[in-house]
Design a protein around this motif. Sequence first.
Motif, short mmCIF file in Angstrom:
data_model
loop_
_atom_site.label_atom_id
_atom_site.label_comp_id
_atom_site.label_asym_id
_atom_site.label_seq_id
_atom_site.Cartn_x
_atom_site.Cartn_y
_atom_site.Cartn_z
N ILE A 1 15.07 14.74 49.69
CA ILE A 1 14.99 13.39 50.01
C ILE A 1 13.94 13.08 48.68
O ILE A 1 13.88 11.96 47.64
CB ILE A 1 13.46 12.29 50.59
CG1 ILE A 1 14.62 11.97 52.16
CG2 ILE A 1 12.65 11.48 50.32
CD1 ILE A 1 13.64 12.31 53.30
N LEU A 2 13.23 14.07 47.68
CA LEU A 2 12.28 13.94 46.94
C LEU A 2 13.33 15.23 45.68
O LEU A 2 13.03 15.22 44.34
CB LEU A 2 11.29 14.97 46.83
CG LEU A 2 9.95 15.36 47.37
CD1 LEU A 2 8.90 16.08 47.67
CD2 LEU A 2 9.53 13.38 47.43
N GLY A 3 14.60 15.05 46.13
CA GLY A 3 15.41 15.89 45.01
C GLY A 3 15.30 17.77 44.48
O GLY A 3 15.62 18.08 44.20
N ILE A 4 14.70 18.61 45.25
CA ILE A 4 14.59 19.34 45.78
C ILE A 4 14.68 20.57 47.02
O ILE A 4 14.36 21.44 46.82
CB ILE A 4 12.67 19.67 45.47
CG1 ILE A 4 11.97 18.70 46.74
CG2 ILE A 4 11.83 19.32 44.02
CD1 ILE A 4 10.50 19.48 46.53
N GLU B 1 -3.12 13.84 46.65
CA GLU B 1 -2.36 13.32 45.55
C GLU B 1 -0.74 13.15 45.91
O GLU B 1 -0.13 13.01 46.35
CB GLU B 1 -3.04 13.64 43.92
CG GLU B 1 -3.99 13.27 44.18
CD GLU B 1 -3.81 11.19 43.71
OE1 GLU B 1 -3.02 10.79 43.64
OE2 GLU B 1 -5.01 10.86 44.99
N ASP B 2 -0.30 14.97 46.65
CA ASP B 2 0.76 14.72 46.81
C ASP B 2 1.10 14.60 48.18
O ASP B 2 2.36 13.40 47.91
CB ASP B 2 0.70 16.38 47.37
CG ASP B 2 0.68 17.55 45.50
OD1 ASP B 2 0.99 16.81 44.26
OD2 ASP B 2 0.73 18.73 45.85
N LEU B 3 0.07 13.94 49.38
CA LEU B 3 0.01 13.91 50.22
C LEU B 3 1.31 12.21 50.27
O LEU B 3 1.26 11.32 51.21
CB LEU B 3 -1.02 13.68 51.47
CG LEU B 3 -1.21 15.11 51.82
CD1 LEU B 3 -2.08 14.99 52.73
CD2 LEU B 3 -0.13 14.89 52.97
N TYR C 1 3.88 10.43 50.63
CA TYR C 1 4.88 9.40 51.45
C TYR C 1 5.54 7.78 51.34
O TYR C 1 6.14 7.78 51.63
CB TYR C 1 3.48 8.59 52.10
CG TYR C 1 3.15 7.56 52.91
CD1 TYR C 1 3.75 7.77 55.05
CD2 TYR C 1 2.68 6.36 52.37
CE1 TYR C 1 3.60 6.40 54.84
CE2 TYR C 1 3.41 5.26 53.84
CZ TYR C 1 3.35 5.32 54.59
OH TYR C 1 2.87 4.37 55.44
N LEU C 2 5.10 8.25 49.97
CA LEU C 2 5.35 6.66 49.21
C LEU C 2 7.13 7.25 49.19
O LEU C 2 7.76 6.33 49.25
CB LEU C 2 4.97 6.69 48.22
CG LEU C 2 3.64 5.94 47.64
CD1 LEU C 2 2.83 5.75 46.53
CD2 LEU C 2 3.09 4.44 48.79
N LYS C 3 7.48 8.12 48.71
CA LYS C 3 9.12 8.41 48.73
C LYS C 3 9.56 8.53 50.02
O LYS C 3 10.91 7.97 49.77
CB LYS C 3 8.75 10.32 47.59
CG LYS C 3 8.78 9.88 45.92
CD LYS C 3 9.46 9.42 45.51
CE LYS C 3 9.14 9.23 44.17
NZ LYS C 3 9.88 8.06 43.21
#
Length: 217
Positions: free
Chosen positions: A30-33, A187-189, A193-195
């Motif tokens: 989902i993050l493209g990684i 911050e990473d969490l 979540y938003l993505k």
Amino acid sequence: MLEKIKLKHNTPEWLQFRKTGIGGSDAAAILGISPFKTNIEVWEEKVGIKEPEDISDKPQVEYGKKSEELLLELFALDFPQFEVKANKNVVYKRGFMFASLDGELTDKTTGEEGIYEGKTTEIHNHNLLSKWTKQIPDYYYTQILHYLLVTDRKFACLKAQIKLIGQDDNVEIITRHYMFYRKDLIEDLKYLYLKEKEFWEFVEKKQRPPLILPRLD
């Protein structure tokens, strides 16, 4: 609200359930990684356009499954400060996210609850070992974040068994452990979540998201 659903991992019913939300192995794509899938492929699976590839008969996947219980037992011996248990008949669900955990931890001193994740990997180049030096690959890190989001637990530990195959097929087994604390990852969490929420809205609308390509290092 966190739901605890009785559902045996890796069964046909579990595979069908996976289409109803976002799991830990979906997060990196989902993050493209993810080196394994694109966000478009995950979207197509969730909306029912395509079935996920069956990788259960691949040697590395079989090895991982067969070694899972043994590695968890060894972790329990090496880290007696934790109560360690595995429940392969339970899936945790929070909204559109779910988590099928390798193991659950309880700190015997503080009572805090955590997550255990076991990974096995095979590499053929010493340079690739750098991805595991004082860190884990990003696609596994996002999986840890996802599980913390779903369960709301305080910490996670990833146990990695790295099989380094060198010249003349010499094999070196390297075992490493990595601790993650929720308080250090806020911050990473939030970002993940938003993505994931944004992605799931594309699924609900059956609207194809923009393709996200992995960056070239």
